[in-house]
Design a protein around this motif. Sequence first.
Motif, PDB file in Angstrom:
ATOM      1  N   THR A  30      34.574  38.823  79.320  1.00  0.00           N
ATOM      2  CA  THR A  30      33.267  38.897  78.664  1.00  0.00           C
ATOM      3  C   THR A  30      32.391  39.886  79.410  1.00  0.00           C
ATOM      4  O   THR A  30      32.219  39.789  80.626  1.00  0.00           O
ATOM      5  CB  THR A  30      32.584  37.520  78.630  1.00  0.00           C
ATOM      6  N   LEU A  31      31.860  40.859  78.676  1.00  0.00           N
ATOM      7  CA  LEU A  31      30.914  41.826  79.235  1.00  0.00           C
ATOM      8  C   LEU A  31      29.521  41.464  78.749  1.00  0.00           C
ATOM      9  O   LEU A  31      29.280  41.362  77.538  1.00  0.00           O
ATOM     10  CB  LEU A  31      31.264  43.243  78.777  1.00  0.00           C
ATOM     11  N   TYR A  32      28.604  41.263  79.681  1.00  0.00           N
ATOM     12  CA  TYR A  32      27.233  40.897  79.332  1.00  0.00           C
ATOM     13  C   TYR A  32      26.336  42.129  79.274  1.00  0.00           C
ATOM     14  O   TYR A  32      26.694  43.211  79.751  1.00  0.00           O
ATOM     15  CB  TYR A  32      26.694  39.878  80.335  1.00  0.00           C
ATOM     16  N   GLU A  33      25.189  41.962  78.693  1.00  0.00           N
ATOM     17  CA  GLU A  33      24.270  43.072  78.453  1.00  0.00           C
ATOM     18  C   GLU A  33      23.868  43.783  79.736  1.00  0.00           C
ATOM     19  O   GLU A  33      23.655  45.004  79.740  1.00  0.00           O
ATOM     20  CB  GLU A  33      23.038  42.554  77.715  1.00  0.00           C
ATOM     21  N   ASN A  34      23.784  43.053  80.850  1.00  0.00           N
ATOM     22  CA  ASN A  34      23.370  43.657  82.121  1.00  0.00           C
ATOM     23  C   ASN A  34      24.525  44.310  82.882  1.00  0.00           C
ATOM     24  O   ASN A  34      24.346  44.756  84.011  1.00  0.00           O
ATOM     25  CB  ASN A  34      22.685  42.610  83.007  1.00  0.00           C
ATOM     26  N   GLY A  35      25.720  44.351  82.278  1.00  0.00           N
ATOM     27  CA  GLY A  35      26.864  45.010  82.907  1.00  0.00           C
ATOM     28  C   GLY A  35      27.770  44.097  83.696  1.00  0.00           C
ATOM     29  O   GLY A  35      28.853  44.525  84.135  1.00  0.00           O
ATOM     30  N   LEU A  39      25.293  49.053  74.091  1.00  0.00           N
ATOM     31  CA  LEU A  39      26.013  48.925  72.821  1.00  0.00           C
ATOM     32  C   LEU A  39      25.107  48.333  71.741  1.00  0.00           C
ATOM     33  O   LEU A  39      24.383  47.364  71.974  1.00  0.00           O
ATOM     34  CB  LEU A  39      27.237  48.034  73.017  1.00  0.00           C
ATOM     35  N   SER A  40      25.161  48.944  70.548  1.00  0.00           N
ATOM     36  CA  SER A  40      24.359  48.477  69.422  1.00  0.00           C
ATOM     37  C   SER A  40      25.207  48.451  68.161  1.00  0.00           C
ATOM     38  O   SER A  40      26.251  49.111  68.067  1.00  0.00           O
ATOM     39  CB  SER A  40      23.142  49.393  69.188  1.00  0.00           C
ATOM     40  N   VAL A  41      24.756  47.681  67.191  1.00  0.00           N
ATOM     41  CA  VAL A  41      25.417  47.568  65.896  1.00  0.00           C
ATOM     42  C   VAL A  41      24.407  47.913  64.809  1.00  0.00           C
ATOM     43  O   VAL A  41      23.275  47.426  64.823  1.00  0.00           O
ATOM     44  CB  VAL A  41      25.976  46.141  65.680  1.00  0.00           C
ATOM     45  N   GLY A  42      24.819  48.777  63.867  1.00  0.00           N
ATOM     46  CA  GLY A  42      23.949  49.185  62.773  1.00  0.00           C
ATOM     47  C   GLY A  42      24.329  48.498  61.472  1.00  0.00           C
ATOM     48  O   GLY A  42      25.486  48.512  61.077  1.00  0.00           O
ATOM     49  N   ILE A  43      23.333  47.899  60.813  1.00  0.00           N
ATOM     50  CA  ILE A  43      23.524  47.225  59.527  1.00  0.00           C
ATOM     51  C   ILE A  43      22.722  47.979  58.472  1.00  0.00           C
ATOM     52  O   ILE A  43      21.552  48.305  58.696  1.00  0.00           O
ATOM     53  CB  ILE A  43      23.086  45.747  59.585  1.00  0.00           C
ATOM     54  N   LEU A  44      23.336  48.289  57.343  1.00  0.00           N
ATOM     55  CA  LEU A  44      22.635  49.010  56.286  1.00  0.00           C
ATOM     56  C   LEU A  44      21.500  48.167  55.720  1.00  0.00           C
ATOM     57  O   LEU A  44      21.687  46.984  55.416  1.00  0.00           O
ATOM     58  CB  LEU A  44      23.607  49.389  55.174  1.00  0.00           C
ATOM     59  N   ARG A  45      20.335  48.795  55.568  1.00  0.00           N
ATOM     60  CA  ARG A  45      19.167  48.119  55.020  1.00  0.00           C
ATOM     61  C   ARG A  45      18.493  49.026  54.000  1.00  0.00           C
ATOM     62  O   ARG A  45      18.517  50.249  54.112  1.00  0.00           O
ATOM     63  CB  ARG A  45      18.162  47.758  56.125  1.00  0.00           C
ATOM     64  N   VAL A  55      23.659  44.527  71.369  1.00  0.00           N
ATOM     65  CA  VAL A  55      24.720  43.536  71.564  1.00  0.00           C
ATOM     66  C   VAL A  55      24.428  42.740  72.829  1.00  0.00           C
ATOM     67  O   VAL A  55      24.159  43.316  73.898  1.00  0.00           O
ATOM     68  CB  VAL A  55      26.094  44.228  71.660  1.00  0.00           C
ATOM     69  N   ARG A  56      24.495  41.411  72.724  1.00  0.00           N
ATOM     70  CA  ARG A  56      24.238  40.537  73.876  1.00  0.00           C
ATOM     71  C   ARG A  56      25.459  40.453  74.792  1.00  0.00           C
ATOM     72  O   ARG A  56      25.334  40.524  76.015  1.00  0.00           O
ATOM     73  CB  ARG A  56      23.870  39.136  73.393  1.00  0.00           C
TER      74      ARG A  56
END
Length: 453
Positions: A126-131, A224-230, A294-295
Motif C-alpha cells: 500500500t502506497l499512501y499519499e505522503n509517500g 496521483l490523481s484520477v479524472g472523471i468526466l463532468r 488519490v489517498r
Amino acid sequence: MLGPWLWSSVDSAKSNLPTLDYRDQYDYGYQYPGSDSLGPPCPPWTKRILPLVQRAASAGSTGEDEYTWPQRKVPLLRSRRTVRLGSSSFSAEQQGGLQSTCGIECQRNLAEPSLVMLENMLSYETLYENGTRTLTTIALHQAADPTHLPTNSSSLRSRRKRAVYGLDTRFTIANKQYSLKYPFSTSVKISTGCSGVLLSPRHVLTAAHCVHNGLDYLKGTRKLSVGILRDQSRRRKGKRGKGGKRRRGKEAREVSGGDEHGEEKKRERKSKGRRNRSRRSAETGPPSFRWTRVRQTQVPKGWFKDVGDGTRADYDYAVLELKRAQKSQHMDLGIIPSVTKLPAGRIHFSGFDDDRPGNLVYRFCSVSEESNELLYQYCDAKPGSSGAGVYVRLKEPGKRKWKRKVIGVFSGHQQVELNGAQQDYNVAVRITPPKFAQICYWVYGDSSQCQTT
C-alpha cells in the motif's frame, strides 16, 4: 446451410422483442465501414439473431445459463500482518521490458500454484499519499472450487504498443449524451496516462504498470490523481432580488384575483425563462475532467519483479482509493469461468486512448484465446487505454434484468508462442476468485461481504 426452422425462429424473435435502450447498440455492436463514430442502433431483431446463429453453428443446443451471470463461491481473504516499509523514491519510468518465451501452449503445462505461493502473490503493498508504504501478508480460507482457481500462468513479452488490427473499429464517444451516462460514465483517466474503471464511489481499478514498473512507483504517482468526466454547462445561478419574496407574493395575489395584467406578466416570465434556457444550452461545452487526488494505492506482490518473475502479467492490476467520493455510477466485479463459451465470446471496454485526446473511446471484440489468468483478443487499442475495465453483459440469476460487470483489466500488447509461431494479441488480466476476494478486501475492508459473485 441453416434450416427453415432458424428463419422461422428469427421471424418470431423479431415480433416478440423487448424494447431496447440506446446502450444496447454498444453491447451488440454496429458501425459503418470505415467510420470511427457510432452509427444508428442495430435493428432490434439482431439481438435475437446472434444467439440463434450461435446455436445453429454449435454441435449441441445452448442453454439459458450461458446468458446468466454464474454464481461462484470465492475464498475468504484475511490480513495476517502489516509491516512498515521505507518511503518510495518515485524514480521509475514507464517502460515495456518484460521478456519471456512462455506462451499459451507452455502455460498449459505449468503446475497449479500451491496455496502458499498464491498467498505470497496476493500479499500486497500500500502506497499512501505522503509517500510511505506498508506490506500486508494475507491468508486465504474456504477456497473456491479448484477448477476455478488459477491453474496456469502467463508472461508479458512486450508492452511497447497497443495494436490496431486492420480496420480501426474503435468508437469515439464524444457526445455527452452518451459519455456521461452508464456504462461509459464509469470510465476514468489516470494522471499517469492510463485509464481505469470505478468499482465504488471511492475506488478505481486500473493496471499495475500504470503506477509501478515492478521495481518502484512511477514518477507521476507522487501526486496521483484520477479524472472523471463532468458536464461543463455554464449555468447561471438564479439570484433573488431584494424583497423578491414580497414581489412574488403580490403578483400571485394579483393573478389569483383575475388581474389580466398579472396574467400577462406571468406569460412574459415564462417566455423569458425559455429564452434563458435556450441560451444556456447553446453555451454548453463538451464534458471535461474533474480531477480528484488519490489517498492510497494498492498493488499485489505478484506484480513485483523479485516475486512474480514470469507470472507478473497475471497480476497487472491495482486499486486506487480516492480522497473524495464520486457521484458517478460504478460497475460491480464479476467472474466468468470461460469467456469464449459466452454468446459470441464478446468483451467490451472504454478508455482514453492517446491518439484521440480528451475523448472517451469504446471498443468491443470476441476473445480469441484464454488462459485461467489472461484473455487474448484483437480489440483495437492505443496507449492510454491500459487499465480500462473489461466487462460483459449478462442476466442476473433468477431475473430478467441484464447487468454489466467488470471481468478483467486491459493490460496491453503481447506476443505469445502458439502453434510453434509468435502471435500478436492485445491482452487483459481476468478476475479470478482469489483476485475477486483481494479486490473486495481492498474496497470494503472485509472480503466476507463478497463470498458469492
